[in-house]
Design a protein around this motif. Structure first.
Motif, PDB file in Angstrom:
ATOM      1  N   ILE A 224       0.837  -1.202   0.000  1.00 29.33           N
ATOM      2  CA  ILE A 224       0.000   0.000   0.000  1.00 29.33           C
ATOM      3  C   ILE A 224       0.868   1.246   0.000  1.00 29.33           C
ATOM      4  O   ILE A 224       1.786   1.382   0.806  1.00 29.33           O
ATOM      5  CB  ILE A 224      -0.929   0.004   1.232  1.00 29.33           C
ATOM      6  CG1 ILE A 224      -1.913  -1.168   1.148  1.00 29.33           C
ATOM      7  CG2 ILE A 224      -1.686   1.324   1.343  1.00 29.33           C
ATOM      8  CD1 ILE A 224      -2.839  -1.265   2.333  1.00 29.33           C
TER       9      ILE A 224
ATOM     10  N   ASP B  29      -0.826   4.447  -0.408  1.00 30.26           N
ATOM     11  CA  ASP B  29      -1.703   5.470   0.167  1.00 30.26           C
ATOM     12  C   ASP B  29      -3.034   4.796   0.456  1.00 30.26           C
ATOM     13  O   ASP B  29      -3.367   3.760  -0.138  1.00 30.26           O
ATOM     14  CB  ASP B  29      -1.892   6.660  -0.782  1.00 30.26           C
ATOM     15  CG  ASP B  29      -2.646   6.279  -2.038  1.00 30.26           C
ATOM     16  OD1 ASP B  29      -3.887   6.361  -2.040  1.00 30.26           O
ATOM     17  OD2 ASP B  29      -1.996   5.882  -3.023  1.00 30.26           O
TER      18      ASP B  29
ATOM     19  N   ILE C 243      -6.306   5.445  -0.208  1.00 27.90           N
ATOM     20  CA  ILE C 243      -7.271   5.301  -1.302  1.00 27.90           C
ATOM     21  C   ILE C 243      -6.784   4.271  -2.314  1.00 27.90           C
ATOM     22  O   ILE C 243      -7.530   3.372  -2.715  1.00 27.90           O
ATOM     23  CB  ILE C 243      -7.532   6.656  -1.993  1.00 27.90           C
ATOM     24  CG1 ILE C 243      -8.164   7.646  -1.008  1.00 27.90           C
ATOM     25  CG2 ILE C 243      -8.445   6.477  -3.206  1.00 27.90           C
ATOM     26  CD1 ILE C 243      -8.375   9.040  -1.587  1.00 27.90           C
ATOM     27  N   GLY C 244      -5.525   4.378  -2.727  1.00 25.59           N
ATOM     28  CA  GLY C 244      -4.983   3.443  -3.705  1.00 25.59           C
ATOM     29  C   GLY C 244      -4.952   2.018  -3.181  1.00 25.59           C
ATOM     30  O   GLY C 244      -5.261   1.064  -3.910  1.00 25.59           O
TER      31      GLY C 244
ATOM     32  N   ASP D 206      -8.438   0.631  -3.040  1.00 26.61           N
ATOM     33  CA  ASP D 206      -8.922   0.442  -4.409  1.00 26.61           C
ATOM     34  C   ASP D 206      -8.320  -0.815  -5.033  1.00 26.61           C
ATOM     35  O   ASP D 206      -8.980  -1.508  -5.817  1.00 26.61           O
ATOM     36  CB  ASP D 206      -8.584   1.672  -5.253  1.00 26.61           C
ATOM     37  CG  ASP D 206      -9.218   1.621  -6.636  1.00 26.61           C
ATOM     38  OD1 ASP D 206     -10.417   1.282  -6.738  1.00 26.61           O
ATOM     39  OD2 ASP D 206      -8.526   1.926  -7.624  1.00 26.61           O
ATOM     40  N   ASP D 207      -7.071  -1.134  -4.681  1.00 32.87           N
ATOM     41  CA  ASP D 207      -6.418  -2.326  -5.218  1.00 32.87           C
ATOM     42  C   ASP D 207      -7.174  -3.601  -4.869  1.00 32.87           C
ATOM     43  O   ASP D 207      -7.110  -4.592  -5.601  1.00 32.87           O
ATOM     44  CB  ASP D 207      -4.981  -2.441  -4.697  1.00 32.87           C
ATOM     45  CG  ASP D 207      -4.039  -1.473  -5.395  1.00 32.87           C
ATOM     46  OD1 ASP D 207      -4.420  -0.926  -6.442  1.00 32.87           O
ATOM     47  OD2 ASP D 207      -2.928  -1.261  -4.872  1.00 32.87           O
TER      48      ASP D 207
ATOM     49  N   THR E 227      -9.761  -4.283  -7.615  1.00 35.32           N
ATOM     50  CA  THR E 227      -9.302  -4.343  -8.998  1.00 35.32           C
ATOM     51  C   THR E 227      -8.244  -5.423  -9.140  1.00 35.32           C
ATOM     52  O   THR E 227      -7.432  -5.648  -8.249  1.00 35.32           O
ATOM     53  CB  THR E 227      -8.707  -3.002  -9.446  1.00 35.32           C
ATOM     54  OG1 THR E 227      -7.605  -2.655  -8.596  1.00 35.32           O
ATOM     55  CG2 THR E 227      -9.756  -1.899  -9.377  1.00 35.32           C
TER      56      THR E 227
ATOM     57  N   LYS F 222     -12.204   8.223  -4.491  1.00 34.76           N
ATOM     58  CA  LYS F 222     -11.246   8.582  -5.551  1.00 34.76           C
ATOM     59  C   LYS F 222     -11.661   9.863  -6.269  1.00 34.76           C
ATOM     60  O   LYS F 222     -10.808  10.649  -6.692  1.00 34.76           O
ATOM     61  CB  LYS F 222     -11.146   7.441  -6.560  1.00 34.76           C
ATOM     62  CG  LYS F 222     -10.462   6.193  -6.025  1.00 34.76           C
ATOM     63  CD  LYS F 222     -10.432   5.079  -7.070  1.00 34.76           C
ATOM     64  CE  LYS F 222      -9.534   5.452  -8.234  1.00 34.76           C
ATOM     65  NZ  LYS F 222      -9.440   4.349  -9.217  1.00 34.76           N
TER      66      LYS F 222
ATOM     67  N   CYS G  60     -12.962   6.524   3.041  1.00 34.31           N
ATOM     68  CA  CYS G  60     -12.084   5.358   3.140  1.00 34.31           C
ATOM     69  C   CYS G  60     -12.288   4.614   4.456  1.00 34.31           C
ATOM     70  O   CYS G  60     -12.333   3.381   4.491  1.00 34.31           O
ATOM     71  CB  CYS G  60     -10.620   5.780   3.007  1.00 34.31           C
ATOM     72  SG  CYS G  60     -10.121   6.220   1.332  1.00 34.31           S
TER      73      CYS G  60
END
Length: 211
Positions: free
Chosen positions: A118, A120, A122-123, A126-127, A130, A150, A162
């Protein structure tokens, strides 16, 4: 060796080390009402197993898949030992690291190790939804919450979204069970002061992945 200095208990999907609204994101999340807490409680575990119909004469059987690299075998054997102590019949299955995530992506497992890098909040969150092949989390409400975060221009609102999404994922669904956060291991000469560590891939979350 090192204890929680190297292997810190993970009580969410975003590890310690990222700014939240007013303090560290992980600390903020842990302080929220009803937050997930990783605790070792064999007696409660045996009670829950019995309530689900699993006893000494009818044990729960699970298979745990893990990549045979770095500290993954140690994590697998530790989990096997703890599960065995509460009456769970568990097989741990080692897979070559180059083949492991190929099996995970096509659902060739029952439970398994999952490492999440990780950069951040949000990213990282989000991972989870996806993937080139199979999303680790397939939940419409969670997916929409992360998309909202996002697309949010206000930082505090995005971080709040988040927190809400992470709490929902932990409390309402069971795709991944947080375990530990690993940290960089560095030998430092006695008497050295003022050392600062900068770099990437510092925040690696280890979880149990349930199919």
């Amino acid at each position: 060796l090192g204890g929680e200095t190297f292997y810190q208990k993970l009580e969410g999907y975003v590890p310690v080390g990222f700014p939240g609204i007013s303090k560290d994101f992980r600390i903020e999340g842990n302080e929220m009402r009803g937050h997930y807490e990783l605790a070792y409680d064999p007696q409660e575990a045996v009670k829950l197993l019995a309530e689900a119909g699993y006893t000494e004469n009818n044990p729960l059987h699970i298979e745990y898949l893990y990549p045979n690299s770095k500290d993954r075998p140690i994590i697998a054997k530790t989990l096997q030992k703890q599960w065995t102590q509460i009456g769970v019949d568990v097989d741990i299955i080692s897979v070559e690291n180059t083949q492991y995530y190929g099996q995970i992506d096509v659902d060739q497992f029952e439970t398994g190790h999952y490492g999440l890098t990780i950069m951040d909040p949000i990213g990282g969150l989000d991972d989870l939804r996806t993937s080139p092949v199979t999303p680790k989390v397939s939940d419409e409400l969670y997916g929409q919450s992360i998309l909202n975060a996002k697309n949010e221009s206000d930082y505090e609102t995005a971080i709040k979204l988040c927190h809400e999404a992470e709490n929902y994922l932990i409390n309402e669904t069971v795709f991944l069970i947080p375990l530990i956060q690993t940290k960089k291991q560095i030998l430092v000469q006695t008497g050295l002061s003022g050392l600062e560590v900068h770099g990437t891939r510092l925040y690696l979350a280890h979880c149990i992945y349930l199919k």
